[in-house]
Design a protein around this motif. Sequence first.
Motif, PDB file in Angstrom:
ATOM      1  N   PRO A  56       0.833  -1.212   0.000  1.00  0.00           N
ATOM      2  CA  PRO A  56       0.000   0.000   0.000  1.00  0.00           C
ATOM      3  C   PRO A  56       0.864   1.257   0.000  1.00  0.00           C
ATOM      4  O   PRO A  56       1.990   1.260   0.506  1.00  0.00           O
ATOM      5  CB  PRO A  56      -0.805  -0.123   1.300  1.00  0.00           C
ATOM      6  CG  PRO A  56      -0.731  -1.565   1.683  1.00  0.00           C
ATOM      7  CD  PRO A  56       0.597  -2.064   1.180  1.00  0.00           C
ATOM      8  N   GLU A  62      -2.217   8.495   0.075  1.00  0.00           N
ATOM      9  CA  GLU A  62      -3.616   8.233   0.383  1.00  0.00           C
ATOM     10  C   GLU A  62      -4.374   9.532   0.652  1.00  0.00           C
ATOM     11  O   GLU A  62      -5.538   9.679   0.244  1.00  0.00           O
ATOM     12  CB  GLU A  62      -3.714   7.312   1.604  1.00  0.00           C
ATOM     13  CG  GLU A  62      -3.222   5.896   1.363  1.00  0.00           C
ATOM     14  CD  GLU A  62      -4.093   5.135   0.386  1.00  0.00           C
ATOM     15  OE1 GLU A  62      -5.267   5.550   0.180  1.00  0.00           O
ATOM     16  OE2 GLU A  62      -3.623   4.140  -0.188  1.00  0.00           O
ATOM     17  N   CYS A  78      -7.753   2.410  -4.606  1.00  0.00           N
ATOM     18  CA  CYS A  78      -6.654   2.608  -3.661  1.00  0.00           C
ATOM     19  C   CYS A  78      -5.367   2.785  -4.446  1.00  0.00           C
ATOM     20  O   CYS A  78      -5.340   2.612  -5.668  1.00  0.00           O
ATOM     21  CB  CYS A  78      -6.542   1.414  -2.699  1.00  0.00           C
ATOM     22  SG  CYS A  78      -6.164  -0.144  -3.526  1.00  0.00           S
ATOM     23  N   ARG A  95     -13.275  -2.476  -8.819  1.00  0.00           N
ATOM     24  CA  ARG A  95     -12.417  -1.901  -7.784  1.00  0.00           C
ATOM     25  C   ARG A  95     -11.057  -1.648  -8.415  1.00  0.00           C
ATOM     26  O   ARG A  95     -10.455  -2.553  -8.999  1.00  0.00           O
ATOM     27  CB  ARG A  95     -12.299  -2.847  -6.588  1.00  0.00           C
ATOM     28  CG  ARG A  95     -13.637  -3.190  -5.943  1.00  0.00           C
ATOM     29  CD  ARG A  95     -13.443  -3.976  -4.668  1.00  0.00           C
ATOM     30  NE  ARG A  95     -12.785  -3.178  -3.645  1.00  0.00           N
ATOM     31  CZ  ARG A  95     -13.424  -2.359  -2.809  1.00  0.00           C
ATOM     32  NH1 ARG A  95     -14.745  -2.231  -2.879  1.00  0.00           N
ATOM     33  NH2 ARG A  95     -12.776  -1.672  -1.892  1.00  0.00           N
ATOM     34  N   MET A  97      -6.984  -0.030  -8.679  1.00  0.00           N
ATOM     35  CA  MET A  97      -5.722   0.177  -7.976  1.00  0.00           C
ATOM     36  C   MET A  97      -4.828   1.055  -8.837  1.00  0.00           C
ATOM     37  O   MET A  97      -4.572   0.729  -9.996  1.00  0.00           O
ATOM     38  CB  MET A  97      -5.026  -1.162  -7.705  1.00  0.00           C
ATOM     39  CG  MET A  97      -5.654  -1.984  -6.604  1.00  0.00           C
ATOM     40  SD  MET A  97      -4.664  -3.469  -6.224  1.00  0.00           S
ATOM     41  CE  MET A  97      -4.857  -4.378  -7.744  1.00  0.00           C
TER      42      MET A  97
END
Length: 294
Positions: A56, A62, A78, A95, A97
Amino acid sequence: MNFVGNLLKSTLPLGTYKISVTALLVTLWFTVSAAKIAYTLANYRRDWIKRRGMSPAGLEVEHCLAKVVEKRDAGKICAVVSESIDSPCVFGIRRGMICLPTSDWKLKELEVILKHEYAHFRHHDMLLYLLTELFCGFFWWNPCCYLLKRCQNEILEFRADEVVTAGMKPSDARYYCMTLIKFAGVNRISASCFASSKLERRVVRIVGQPFPNRIKRICTILLFLFAMVMLALSFCVVPQPYYTADIGSLTLDGKCAAPLEFLQDGIGSYIISTKDGDIPFSEKEAIKLQNLFD
C-alpha cells in the motif's frame, strides 16, 4: 468475387475424407480466437493477482488520493507502490488500484498523476481496454481491429488529459506536460500507463488552442451524415455472379432458336438457321442479336 466463392466451395483431400475450404478456415479462425481470448483473460487475472500483492502507498499518497476521488467512488480505489513498475498506471474494473513506482514524489506532481489515473477509472477505461483486447482476439485476422485498438487508446488518453487540465492555468498545464515527459520512454506494462500513447500529440493538444464545442458538434454531425450516405450508397451496388445465358431457351417468332448455326453470310443475309428451319428477320433485329452473342 467469383474466385473467392469458388475457393470457399472447393474441397481438400484429407486421407480418405474430404474437407471443405470453408470448414477449414472457420476451424482455424475459431481455434486461434479461442487461444487468444484465453490468453488475454489469463493475463488479466495474472496481472490482478500480481498487483494485489503490491505494498500500500504511504499516508501522503492516500491523503492526496482522497482529495482527488469523488464521494461515490470512495473506497472503490486505492494506491499501491512497487519497484517492479516504471510508470504510473491504473488497474481494475469494479475496484481499482493506482500503481505507482517507488519514488520521492512532489505533491503537485503526485496530484496530477492521481487525477489522470482516476479519470481512467471513473470512465471505466480498463473495461474498454479489456473488451478491445477480446475483440481483437476474436477478429485476429483483421488488421483494422489493431488500428481501432491504437486509435481507442489514444482517444482515452486524450480524454484523461482533458479531465486533468480542465480549468488549469497555462503554467500548470506546462507542468503537467513536463510530468508526462518525465515518464516518457519507460516500459509500459499496461495500455493505461500514464505516459502511454503518442506523447507529442498529447502535449500539442494540452498546450495548444482547443477546438470550440461548436466546431466539435459540427464535425460530429458531418461525420454522422457521411456515414449515413456511405451506408445508403452501399445498397446501390449488388455484386452479381458470372452468368452464361441459356441459349437453348431462346425463341424467335414462336420457333425454337436453338441450336443456332451462325455463319458469316447468315448474319449478312438476316437469316438464322435453326432446327425448325430458316427464320428471316429485319436488320434491327439482326443488330440486337449480333450484340447479344458478341
